[in-house]
Design an enzyme around this catalytic site. Structure first.
Site, short mmCIF file in Angstrom:
data_model
loop_
_atom_site.label_atom_id
_atom_site.label_comp_id
_atom_site.label_asym_id
_atom_site.label_seq_id
_atom_site.Cartn_x
_atom_site.Cartn_y
_atom_site.Cartn_z
N ARG A 239 0.87 -1.18 0.00
CA ARG A 239 0.00 0.00 0.00
C ARG A 239 0.90 1.23 0.00
O ARG A 239 1.94 1.25 0.69
CB ARG A 239 -0.90 0.04 1.25
CG ARG A 239 -2.07 -0.93 1.21
CD ARG A 239 -3.16 -0.52 0.21
NE ARG A 239 -4.30 -1.43 0.23
CZ ARG A 239 -4.47 -2.47 -0.58
NH1 ARG A 239 -3.57 -2.75 -1.51
NH2 ARG A 239 -5.55 -3.22 -0.49
N GLU A 268 -2.81 8.01 -3.81
CA GLU A 268 -3.45 7.40 -4.98
C GLU A 268 -4.80 8.03 -5.30
O GLU A 268 -5.58 8.24 -4.36
CB GLU A 268 -3.65 5.92 -4.62
CG GLU A 268 -3.38 4.98 -5.74
CD GLU A 268 -3.29 3.55 -5.24
OE1 GLU A 268 -2.29 3.20 -4.60
OE2 GLU A 268 -4.23 2.80 -5.50
N HIS A 286 -1.70 0.48 -9.77
CA HIS A 286 -2.35 -0.45 -8.82
C HIS A 286 -3.02 -1.62 -9.56
O HIS A 286 -4.24 -1.82 -9.45
CB HIS A 286 -3.37 0.30 -7.94
CG HIS A 286 -3.60 -0.40 -6.63
ND1 HIS A 286 -3.94 0.26 -5.48
CD2 HIS A 286 -3.53 -1.72 -6.28
CE1 HIS A 286 -4.08 -0.62 -4.49
NE2 HIS A 286 -3.83 -1.83 -4.96
P1 NAD Z 1 -0.32 -11.36 4.83
O1 NAD Z 1 -1.16 -10.97 5.98
O2 NAD Z 1 -0.25 -12.79 4.42
O3 NAD Z 1 1.19 -10.84 5.06
C1 NAD Z 1 1.53 -9.64 5.68
C2 NAD Z 1 2.80 -9.85 6.50
O4 NAD Z 1 3.22 -8.58 7.02
C3 NAD Z 1 2.58 -10.78 7.73
O5 NAD Z 1 3.58 -11.79 7.74
C4 NAD Z 1 2.70 -9.83 8.92
O6 NAD Z 1 3.24 -10.46 10.08
C5 NAD Z 1 3.64 -8.77 8.36
N1 NAD Z 1 3.55 -7.50 9.11
C6 NAD Z 1 2.47 -6.86 9.59
N2 NAD Z 1 2.84 -5.71 10.22
C7 NAD Z 1 4.19 -5.64 10.12
C8 NAD Z 1 5.16 -4.71 10.57
N3 NAD Z 1 4.81 -3.62 11.28
N4 NAD Z 1 6.46 -4.95 10.30
C9 NAD Z 1 6.82 -6.06 9.60
N5 NAD Z 1 5.96 -6.98 9.16
C10 NAD Z 1 4.65 -6.78 9.41
O7 NAD Z 1 -0.83 -10.45 3.62
P2 NAD Z 1 -0.64 -10.70 2.04
O8 NAD Z 1 -1.78 -11.48 1.51
O9 NAD Z 1 0.76 -11.17 1.80
O10 NAD Z 1 -0.84 -9.20 1.52
C11 NAD Z 1 0.04 -8.16 1.95
C12 NAD Z 1 -0.49 -6.81 1.54
O11 NAD Z 1 -0.35 -6.66 0.13
C13 NAD Z 1 -2.00 -6.61 1.78
O12 NAD Z 1 -2.27 -6.19 3.10
C14 NAD Z 1 -2.37 -5.55 0.77
O13 NAD Z 1 -2.34 -4.28 1.34
C15 NAD Z 1 -1.27 -5.67 -0.29
N6 NAD Z 1 -1.83 -6.08 -1.59
C16 NAD Z 1 -1.69 -5.26 -2.66
C17 NAD Z 1 -2.20 -5.62 -3.89
C18 NAD Z 1 -2.04 -4.75 -5.11
O14 NAD Z 1 -2.90 -4.78 -5.98
N7 NAD Z 1 -0.97 -4.00 -5.24
C19 NAD Z 1 -2.88 -6.83 -4.03
C20 NAD Z 1 -3.00 -7.66 -2.92
C21 NAD Z 1 -2.47 -7.28 -1.70
#
Ligand code: NAD
Length: 320
Positions: A239, A268, A286
């Site tokens: 994000r 965005e 995005h």
């Molecule tokens: P997930 O929950 O499987 O993984 C997120 C990881 O981040 C977890 O391992 C968590 O422990 C870690 N985390 C949380 N807070 C943290 C911090 N302060 N410091 C370090 N690590 C931390 O999620 P995911 O399915 O892998 O998705 C991740 C993110 O990707 C989503 O939350 C979303 O915002 C983003 N995303 C973007 C798109 C896009 O179109 N660009 C698409 C899908 C997801």
């Protein structure tokens, strides 16, 4: 009969799935982001709202929709567009669409990493502008990938998939930082846990995969960028607000890092001043999850979450 409002046209498969259940379902008449007022107007009295990450859903919108609202099914894995506390207080269930977009986002992250290190977008612009006069020994020198070190920030579903593919496909050494260590994955993938600071100092490529939370806003700011190698690249498909975009523009201008590739932006759909003028960035609007396969599955999953709640069960992808 249960009523559903969908805030924008999404792949038909999920809509058909819901229609098959004989629910009363309406889709936004516009192909654009609705205003808060419009969401309230069209969703008034519904039992379920199927919304997108571009819809800001807070307590006021929930109250405007009314007390029948049982579930808000977000068509995304990130839920930072929804006030989760407000939903909890009102007993409204929030669901998301994890897992089905992991591979698409991992692929896009890797595509961005290649695009920025190989200077693909910049070279494409050059070629189209008629500037290609023949092979040159120093034309568009970029960075190699094989044998380098990739630092993953947030080793969850997407971060883990990027790690696996880069290690297996390109012989890249993987290091990671997360709130919690994942020793199983460390063993399975032969990867190492580092503090954020050491990761930033060590990695040739840094890829961000944390959710947007108050604790991750500006996780990468001026100080963190200054720790990175001047030859390093930063990739973000998580994000936008996780990176202080103004600080990133400065770091790219002053060559504190070599380049960046971004799919998401702090303000965005706007870019911070100067960002789009830089040649050492690759920008995509995005679209990391935008594959035919993934968007169809997201549509199905969002619909399934609604069906689960209407059937009195626990939805598969319960957030709160
Ligand atoms: P997930 O929950 O499987 O993984 C997120 C990881 O981040 C977890 O391992 C968590 O422990 C870690 N985390 C949380 N807070 C943290 C911090 N302060 N410091 C370090 N690590 C931390 O999620 P995911 O399915 O892998 O998705 C991740 C993110 O990707 C989503 O939350 C979303 O915002 C983003 N995303 C973007 C798109 C896009 O179109 N660009 C698409 C899908 C997801």
């Amino acid at each position: 009969m249960f009523k559903i409002f969908v805030t924008r046209k999404i792949p038909d498969v999920g809509i058909q799935f819901l229609r098959g259940k004989k629910y009363d379902i309406a889709v936004s008449p516009y192909d654009r982001v609705l205003t808060r007022r419009e969401i309230i107007k069209y969703a008034k009295g519904v039992d379920a709202l199927l919304c997108l990450l571009t819809d800001k859903i807070d307590g006021e919108v929930m109250d405007g929709i009314g007390t029948r609202l049982k579930i808000i099914a977000n068509y995304a894995v990130g839920v930072d567009n929804i006030d989760l506390e407000a939903a909890k207080k009102r007993g409204i269930i929030i669901t998301n669409t994890p897992g089905v977009l992991t591979e698409a986002v991992a692929e896009h992250t890797i595509a961005l990493l290649f695009a920025v290190t190989k200077r693909i977008a910049e070279a494409d612009r050059f070629a189209r502008a008629g500037k290609f006069k023949g092979w040159e020994p120093m034309l568009f020198l970029g960075s190699g990938i094989t044998g380098k070190t990739l630092g993953i920030v947030g080793l969850g579903r997407i971060g883990g998939e990027v790690a696996k593919r880069m290690r297996d496909g390109f012989n890249v050494k993987i290091i990671y930082y997360d709130l919690t260590r994942n020793e199983e994955m460390e063993k399975a993938l032969g990867i190492e846990y580092f503090s954020l600071e050491t990761l930033l100092r060590t990695a040739d490529f840094v890829s961000i995969h944390v959710p947007l939370l108050p604790s991750t806003k500006h996780l990468i700011s001026e100080k963190e960028l200054s720790l990175m190698k001047s030859s390093a690249y930063l990739i973000n498909t998580s994000r936008g607000p996780v990176i202080d975009e103004k600080a990133l523009v400065e770091a790219l201008k002053k060559k504190i890092i070599r380049g960046a590739a971004l799919d998401v932006f702090e303000f965005e759909p706007k870019f911070s001043p100067g960002l789009a003028k830089l040649n050492n960035v690759v920008l995509t609007p995005h679209i990391a999850s935008a594959t035919d396969e993934t968007r169809g599955k997201m549509s199905e999953l969002a619909a399934q979450n609604i069906i689960d709640v209407f059937s009195g069960g626990k939805p598969k992808n319960l957030v709160v």
